[in-house]
Design an enzyme around this catalytic site. Sequence first.
Site, PDB file in Angstrom:
ATOM      1  N   SER A  22       3.335  14.817  22.799  1.00 53.45           N
ATOM      2  CA  SER A  22       2.811  14.066  22.117  1.00 53.45           C
ATOM      3  C   SER A  22       1.403  13.930  21.713  1.00 53.45           C
ATOM      4  CB  SER A  22       3.115  12.314  22.528  1.00 53.45           C
ATOM      5  OG  SER A  22       2.235  12.401  23.878  1.00 53.45           O
ATOM      6  N   ASN A 110       1.115   4.958  32.186  1.00 51.56           N
ATOM      7  CA  ASN A 110       1.634   3.824  31.442  1.00 51.56           C
ATOM      8  C   ASN A 110       0.689   2.555  31.159  1.00 51.56           C
ATOM      9  OD1 ASN A 110       4.159   5.122  31.766  1.00 51.56           O
ATOM     10  ND2 ASN A 110       5.088   3.849  33.392  1.00 51.56           N
ATOM     11  N   THR A 155       8.705 -16.557 -14.874  1.00 49.17           N
ATOM     12  CA  THR A 155       9.769 -16.471 -13.946  1.00 49.17           C
ATOM     13  C   THR A 155      11.029 -15.963 -14.167  1.00 49.17           C
ATOM     14  OG1 THR A 155      10.764 -18.499 -14.541  1.00 49.17           O
ATOM     15  CG2 THR A 155       8.649 -18.696 -13.214  1.00 49.17           C
ATOM     16  N   HIS A 156      11.790 -15.271 -13.326  1.00 49.05           N
ATOM     17  CA  HIS A 156      12.961 -14.409 -13.581  1.00 49.05           C
ATOM     18  C   HIS A 156      12.376 -13.300 -14.750  1.00 49.05           C
ATOM     19  CE1 HIS A 156      15.539 -17.647 -12.264  1.00 49.05           C
ATOM     20  NE2 HIS A 156      14.720 -18.471 -12.790  1.00 49.05           N
ATOM     21  N   SER A 278       1.042  14.203 -16.093  1.00 51.22           N
ATOM     22  CA  SER A 278       2.134  14.678 -15.820  1.00 51.22           C
ATOM     23  C   SER A 278       2.166  16.162 -16.140  1.00 51.22           C
ATOM     24  CB  SER A 278       3.391  14.195 -16.987  1.00 51.22           C
ATOM     25  OG  SER A 278       4.447  15.014 -17.055  1.00 51.22           O
ATOM     26  N   LYS A 284       1.316  11.673 -20.850  1.00 49.12           N
ATOM     27  CA  LYS A 284       1.337  10.474 -19.680  1.00 49.12           C
ATOM     28  C   LYS A 284       0.162  10.487 -19.016  1.00 49.12           C
ATOM     29  CE  LYS A 284       4.915   9.178 -18.535  1.00 49.12           C
ATOM     30  NZ  LYS A 284       6.040   9.642 -17.752  1.00 49.12           N
ATOM     31  N   ASN A 286       0.030   8.181 -15.567  1.00 49.31           N
ATOM     32  CA  ASN A 286       1.085   7.463 -14.585  1.00 49.31           C
ATOM     33  C   ASN A 286       0.325   6.630 -13.457  1.00 49.31           C
ATOM     34  OD1 ASN A 286       3.139   8.613 -16.117  1.00 49.31           O
ATOM     35  ND2 ASN A 286       3.180  10.342 -14.585  1.00 49.31           N
ATOM     36  N   GLU A 291       2.354   2.862  -7.406  1.00 47.55           N
ATOM     37  CA  GLU A 291       3.779   3.427  -6.980  1.00 47.55           C
ATOM     38  C   GLU A 291       3.627   3.842  -5.701  1.00 47.55           C
ATOM     39  OE1 GLU A 291       5.101   4.699 -11.482  1.00 47.55           O
ATOM     40  OE2 GLU A 291       4.409   6.234 -10.159  1.00 47.55           O
ATOM     41  N   LYS A 326       4.365   5.323  19.179  1.00 44.94           N
ATOM     42  CA  LYS A 326       3.220   5.539  18.520  1.00 44.94           C
ATOM     43  C   LYS A 326       3.229   6.116  17.245  1.00 44.94           C
ATOM     44  CE  LYS A 326       1.975   6.612  22.698  1.00 44.94           C
ATOM     45  NZ  LYS A 326       2.911   5.504  23.423  1.00 44.94           N
TER      46      LYS A 326
HETATM   47  N1  ARG Z   1       3.120   9.608  26.421  1.00 44.04           N
HETATM   48  C1  ARG Z   1       3.717   8.417  27.076  1.00 44.04           C
HETATM   49  C2  ARG Z   1       3.908   7.364  26.047  1.00 44.04           C
HETATM   50  O1  ARG Z   1       3.100   7.290  25.140  1.00 44.04           O
HETATM   51  C3  ARG Z   1       2.593   8.276  28.025  1.00 44.04           C
HETATM   52  C4  ARG Z   1       3.076   7.366  29.280  1.00 44.04           C
HETATM   53  C5  ARG Z   1       3.731   8.369  30.016  1.00 44.04           C
HETATM   54  N2  ARG Z   1       4.578   7.773  30.980  1.00 44.04           N
HETATM   55  C6  ARG Z   1       5.355   8.514  31.933  1.00 44.04           C
HETATM   56  N3  ARG Z   1       5.716   7.743  32.942  1.00 44.04           N
HETATM   57  N4  ARG Z   1       5.979   9.429  31.578  1.00 44.04           N
HETATM   58  O2  ARG Z   1       4.678   6.611  26.221  1.00 44.04           O
END
Ligand code: ARG
Length: 454
Positions: A22, A110, A155-156, A278, A284, A286, A291, A326
Site C-alpha cells: 500500500s 492500526n 422546471t421539468h 476536438s 468544436k 467542448n 463534463e 484509503k
Molecule cells: N496498511 C494498513 C491499512 O491501511 C495498516 C494497518 C495494518 N495493520 C495490520 N494489522 N496489518 O489498513
Amino acid sequence: MTLWKGRFEKPMSQAMAKIGQSLVTDMRLFPYEIEVNRAYSIALQKVGVLNEEDVQKIHVALDEMLNEYEAGEYTTRKYTDEDVHSLIERRLTTKAGPAGAKIHTGRSRNDLMLADVHLYLRDQCQLMKKQIGDLGRALLRQADKHMGTVLPGYTHMQRAQPISLAHYLYSFCFYLYEDAKRIDTVLEGQLALFPLGAGAIAGSGFPIDRELMARRLGFKGVSENSIQTISSRDEFLELGSALAMVMVHLSRYAEDLIIWSTREFNFVELDDSVTTGSSMMPQKKNPDSLELIRGKAARIIGDLQTLFTLHKGLPLTYARDLQEDKPALFDMIENTEISLEMFTEVIATIKVNVEVMEGSLSSELIATDLADYLVKKGVAFRESHEVIANLFKSLSLGGTLTMKDLKAASPLFEDDAEKILDPKEAVKLRDVLGGTGPESLMRQKRILSRYFSG
Ligand code: ARG
C-alpha cells in the site's frame, strides 16, 4: 523490510507482496506520520522507554526525513516497503540507530495509521472549505454583475417563470454554504479525537500520555474505547457522504451550464481556458471541464459506496479489508478538490450573454403572474388558472401578449397589468422572503457575503 518476519519460516509470495503493498497509496501520510512520531517519542520518553538523547536523535532523523520527502526522495520507485509505516520505521532506524528501533513500542499500525489519516483529513477538510469559499466568492462576484439580468427559469426543463440570474447564482452559494457546514461537522466529530494509544485492539501496553500527544497535535480530545477506535472509519463515511453531496451539487450546476453553453441556448460562453477542442472537428469548443466534474461526481459516489460496502458485516475490529478504504478515501478527496478548483475557474471566467438570455424571455413565463393578478381582483385561483390557460392556448408558441389580449381574456385586466407583461418587471413582484425579487436578492447578498467573507 517487513515489521513482523520473526515467526515466519518462508518468505512472502510475490502475489502476497503485490496484493498487500500500500506504499504508493499511503505515501500521502508520510509528513503526518513524521509529526505523529515526534509526539509519540516524547510520550515514550515520559514512560521511560526512550531517554532524552534517544528523543533528540529521533527528532533529528525525522527532520531529515521530512526534508528528503519534500525534496522528492520518496517519490522514486526504489522503495519496496509494504507500507509507509514500514518505510518510516526502517529509515528512522537507519538514521537514529537503536533509538529508532524503539519507536513502535506500545502501538500498532492500526492506531498509528488512524492518527496519520486524522491529521491528513484535517488538512484536506480545511483546504476544501477554503475552496468552497473561493467558489462561493466567485459566484458572488458574478451575481453582483447580474442583479438586474433576467432569464427563463425551468422546471421539468420547460420554461416556467422568469428569474434573476443573481438569484440562480445565490442558489449555488446556499448549497455550498451547507456543504461547508457539513465538513465542519465532520471536523468536530470523531475526526477530532486522537486514536493513537488504542493499540491493536485492547489499548497500549504502556501508560503513554495520550492526552499530551493529542494536545500537541491539535486534537480536541482522545477516543475513549480502543475497540471502537480500531474498528471504526465512521469519520471517513461522514466525510464521504458530505463530499458526495458536494459533487452532486456541482454536477447539477455543471449540467445546467453545459446546456446553457449549447448553440441552441447560447446563454453563456465558457472561457477558452476551461474548454477543449476536438481532434477531428475543427469548429468544436467542448465544455470538458464541466463534463469531467459531472463524471467525477459518479466516481466519488462510487468511492462512498466502496467505503460503506467495506464495513458492511465486517467483524470487529481490524481486518485487512480496511486497507482498501484509503484508495477510495484519497480518490474522493483529491477529485473533489480538483472539481472545486475547476468550477471556480469556470465561474470566474464565464461570459454571460445577457442579450440572448433576456431576448429569450417570452410571455408564457408570466402566466402565473397573470393568474395571480386576477386573484387579486377577487377571482378564485382555479378559475383564473383556467382563464389564463385559455389565453395561452390561442397564443402561438413563444408569442408576445399585448394589453389587448389581456382585456379580451378578462374585463378585470386594467392598464396597471402592463407592468406584468414584461417578464423583467414581473420578476420584481416576487419579493417575498426567499423569492427572486430585489429586496430578497439584497437580503441573500448580505447573508452570503457574511458567510463567504472569511
Ligand atoms: N496498511 C494498513 C491499512 O491501511 C495498516 C494497518 C495494518 N495493520 C495490520 N494489522 N496489518 O489498513
